[in-house]
Write an enzyme that holds these catalytic residues in place. Sequence first.
Site, short mmCIF file in Angstrom:
data_model
loop_
_atom_site.label_atom_id
_atom_site.label_comp_id
_atom_site.label_asym_id
_atom_site.label_seq_id
_atom_site.Cartn_x
_atom_site.Cartn_y
_atom_site.Cartn_z
N CYS A 15 -44.54 -10.77 -5.32
CA CYS A 15 -45.40 -11.14 -4.19
C CYS A 15 -46.31 -9.97 -3.86
O CYS A 15 -45.84 -8.84 -3.74
CB CYS A 15 -44.51 -11.49 -3.01
SG CYS A 15 -45.44 -11.84 -1.52
N TYR A 67 -16.16 -14.14 16.41
CA TYR A 67 -17.60 -14.16 16.11
C TYR A 67 -17.88 -15.44 15.30
O TYR A 67 -18.46 -15.38 14.22
CB TYR A 67 -18.03 -12.94 15.30
CG TYR A 67 -17.59 -11.61 15.87
CD1 TYR A 67 -18.38 -10.93 16.80
CD2 TYR A 67 -16.39 -11.02 15.46
CE1 TYR A 67 -17.98 -9.69 17.31
CE2 TYR A 67 -15.98 -9.79 15.97
CZ TYR A 67 -16.78 -9.13 16.89
OH TYR A 67 -16.38 -7.91 17.38
N CYS A 81 -38.97 -8.64 1.89
CA CYS A 81 -38.22 -8.23 0.69
C CYS A 81 -38.19 -6.70 0.65
O CYS A 81 -39.14 -6.05 1.08
CB CYS A 81 -38.94 -8.67 -0.58
SG CYS A 81 -39.09 -10.43 -0.77
N CYS A 114 -21.85 -8.48 7.03
CA CYS A 114 -23.22 -8.56 6.52
C CYS A 114 -23.85 -7.16 6.46
O CYS A 114 -25.03 -7.04 6.17
CB CYS A 114 -24.07 -9.51 7.37
SG CYS A 114 -24.08 -9.09 9.10
N GLN A 170 -25.71 -19.38 8.89
CA GLN A 170 -26.02 -18.60 7.68
C GLN A 170 -27.30 -19.15 7.03
O GLN A 170 -27.48 -20.36 6.98
CB GLN A 170 -24.86 -18.67 6.69
CG GLN A 170 -23.54 -18.12 7.23
CD GLN A 170 -23.49 -16.60 7.31
OE1 GLN A 170 -24.39 -15.91 6.84
NE2 GLN A 170 -22.45 -16.08 7.91
N ASP A 219 -16.20 -12.18 11.64
CA ASP A 219 -17.51 -12.16 10.98
C ASP A 219 -18.54 -11.62 11.97
O ASP A 219 -19.38 -12.36 12.49
CB ASP A 219 -17.85 -13.62 10.56
CG ASP A 219 -19.14 -13.71 9.77
OD1 ASP A 219 -19.78 -12.67 9.52
OD2 ASP A 219 -19.52 -14.84 9.41
N CYS A 265 -43.96 -17.93 0.73
CA CYS A 265 -42.92 -16.90 0.57
C CYS A 265 -41.84 -17.46 -0.33
O CYS A 265 -41.31 -18.54 -0.07
CB CYS A 265 -42.35 -16.54 1.94
SG CYS A 265 -40.86 -15.55 1.85
N GLU A 283 -16.82 -16.93 20.56
CA GLU A 283 -18.25 -16.72 20.29
C GLU A 283 -18.96 -16.43 21.61
O GLU A 283 -18.73 -17.10 22.62
CB GLU A 283 -18.83 -17.99 19.62
CG GLU A 283 -20.33 -18.11 19.58
CD GLU A 283 -21.04 -17.00 18.81
OE1 GLU A 283 -20.60 -16.65 17.71
OE2 GLU A 283 -22.06 -16.49 19.33
N CYS A 322 -45.13 -6.70 4.19
CA CYS A 322 -44.45 -7.69 5.03
C CYS A 322 -43.04 -7.26 5.41
O CYS A 322 -42.61 -7.48 6.54
CB CYS A 322 -44.47 -9.04 4.30
SG CYS A 322 -42.99 -9.98 4.32
C1 LIG Z 1 -22.73 -12.95 11.52
S1 LIG Z 1 -22.64 -14.22 12.73
C2 LIG Z 1 -21.30 -15.16 12.11
C3 LIG Z 1 -21.15 -16.56 12.62
C4 LIG Z 1 -20.27 -17.51 11.81
N1 LIG Z 1 -19.03 -16.91 11.39
C5 LIG Z 1 -21.03 -18.10 10.64
O1 LIG Z 1 -20.70 -17.81 9.48
O2 LIG Z 1 -21.96 -18.87 10.88
C6 LIG Z 1 -22.04 -13.34 14.09
C7 LIG Z 1 -21.83 -14.16 15.35
O3 LIG Z 1 -21.25 -13.30 16.34
C8 LIG Z 1 -21.77 -13.63 17.61
N2 LIG Z 1 -21.54 -12.45 18.45
C9 LIG Z 1 -22.28 -11.32 18.55
N3 LIG Z 1 -21.69 -10.44 19.36
C10 LIG Z 1 -20.53 -11.02 19.78
C11 LIG Z 1 -19.47 -10.58 20.63
N4 LIG Z 1 -19.50 -9.39 21.21
N5 LIG Z 1 -18.44 -11.41 20.84
C12 LIG Z 1 -18.40 -12.64 20.26
N6 LIG Z 1 -19.38 -13.11 19.44
C13 LIG Z 1 -20.43 -12.30 19.20
C14 LIG Z 1 -23.22 -13.99 17.33
O4 LIG Z 1 -23.76 -14.80 18.36
C15 LIG Z 1 -23.09 -14.73 15.99
O5 LIG Z 1 -22.92 -16.11 16.20
#
Ligand SMILES: C[S@@+](CC[C@H](N)C(=O)[O-])C[C@H]1O[C@@H](n2cnc3c(N)ncnc32)[C@H](O)[C@@H]1O
Length: 397
Positions: free
Chosen positions: A16, A251, A25, A347, A222, A320, A98, A272, A22
């Site tokens: 690209c 999370y 990437c 991540c 995701q 997560d 993109c 969450e 941008c």
């Molecule tokens: C990487 S995402 C993972 C979500 C889910 N496991 C998925 O695969 O779709 C992280 C998540 O943590 C939430 N989050 C961020 N800070 C947080 C906290 N202090 N306590 C609870 N959740 C939180 C975000 O809103 C988000 O939905």
Amino acid sequence: MSNKIMTDKQTGEKHCRCFKRCGGCQLDEPYKDQLERKQQKADRMLSKFAPVNRILPMEKPYNYRCKVQNIYGLDRSKRIISGVYQSSGQKIVAVDDCFLEDERAAPIVRSVKKLMKDMRIPPYDIRSGRGILRHTLIRTSRSTGQVMLVLVTAGAMLPAKNNLVKAMRAAHPEITTIVQNICPDGMPLTLGERDIVLFGKGYIEDELCGCRFRISPASFYQVNPLQTEKLYSCAVEAAGISEGVRVIDAYCGTGTIGIICAKNGAEVTGVELNKSACRDAHKNAELNGLENIKFCNDDAGKFMQAMASKGEGCDVLIMDPPRAGASREFIGCAGRLAPQKIVYVSCKIETLERDLKAFRREGYKVTYIQPVDMFPHTMGIETVCLLERNGEKNEAH
Ligand SMILES: C[S@@+](CC[C@H](N)C(=O)[O-])C[C@H]1O[C@@H](n2cnc3c(N)ncnc32)[C@H](O)[C@@H]1O
């Protein structure tokens, strides 16, 4: 200047012209070299804990993003452009096409620009605070075919709203819902608190690992569905789910991983922070006919602390967290809850490394590390790790 994608006739690799300006990437090299680079980084940072498996690649590493965001502005000739903020400032880099994005997004963005011109809807200017349309968010589902367009405006006013919706639906019958989100301030590309559903249900549904998920505009989901199925399968398999196993999905976003565990018989509690995602999680449990899962709209650290102080426990903790990783409080309380297994989905490898060290001090040993390439052409590495309880806390590490 707008970008142009070039395809190497021999290898099929794409390049690209917008690369560097941008910032979407970070890698402009053959896909196999990207994978090797990521493998080396994962080995360098994580092999001190356990052997690192080979990264799971994408078969076709293009057009994977099911969440596409565009900012609108004017070029020097006052023509409406769409794109992203330049990595080094507030100037908009025009991006018409993109190769990371779902191919359904670019034609929708082109129509938005045309209708903004026809209907005199000015782009919002962050410096002067004038204008109407801040950005658009497009979410797509490959499995259900549903498409959501979110028009993010600075105020409630959106001129010719009904005509705009009518014209968008006529040009794009694939769009299943259109939402106006009002965002008076905040960082670029953020969403405001208020949604007005202009057409359809106000959310889309997607299917992953045999479960169905509802996704609202502000909920985390995701961005790479093909790789997410691989990621979730690794996580659920590592967790060793069987009938009656007590799982915390921390999370949890829209409840995805926990719901897959509940479908396999686990007793799940998801936690969450984001209200919209938590609302979706409740609906998703219903959508999948599950009664063995509940959700708590709370900070994961506080939730774990409350559980630890009540002397409660769980068999498996799935976590997560966002890129910042888990808080000290979270990890300390996880140690007190003492689940036999912890499945850490990360991540960001730097915060993962930090948190694995902290879990080691809590008496956990890493026994499985599986990187997954969720974000080709970027430096991002997603990783699933399994930690198993191996004894007393160890302050010496
Ligand atoms: C990487 S995402 C993972 C979500 C889910 N496991 C998925 O695969 O779709 C992280 C998540 O943590 C939430 N989050 C961020 N800070 C947080 C906290 N202090 N306590 C609870 N959740 C939180 C975000 O809103 C988000 O939905």
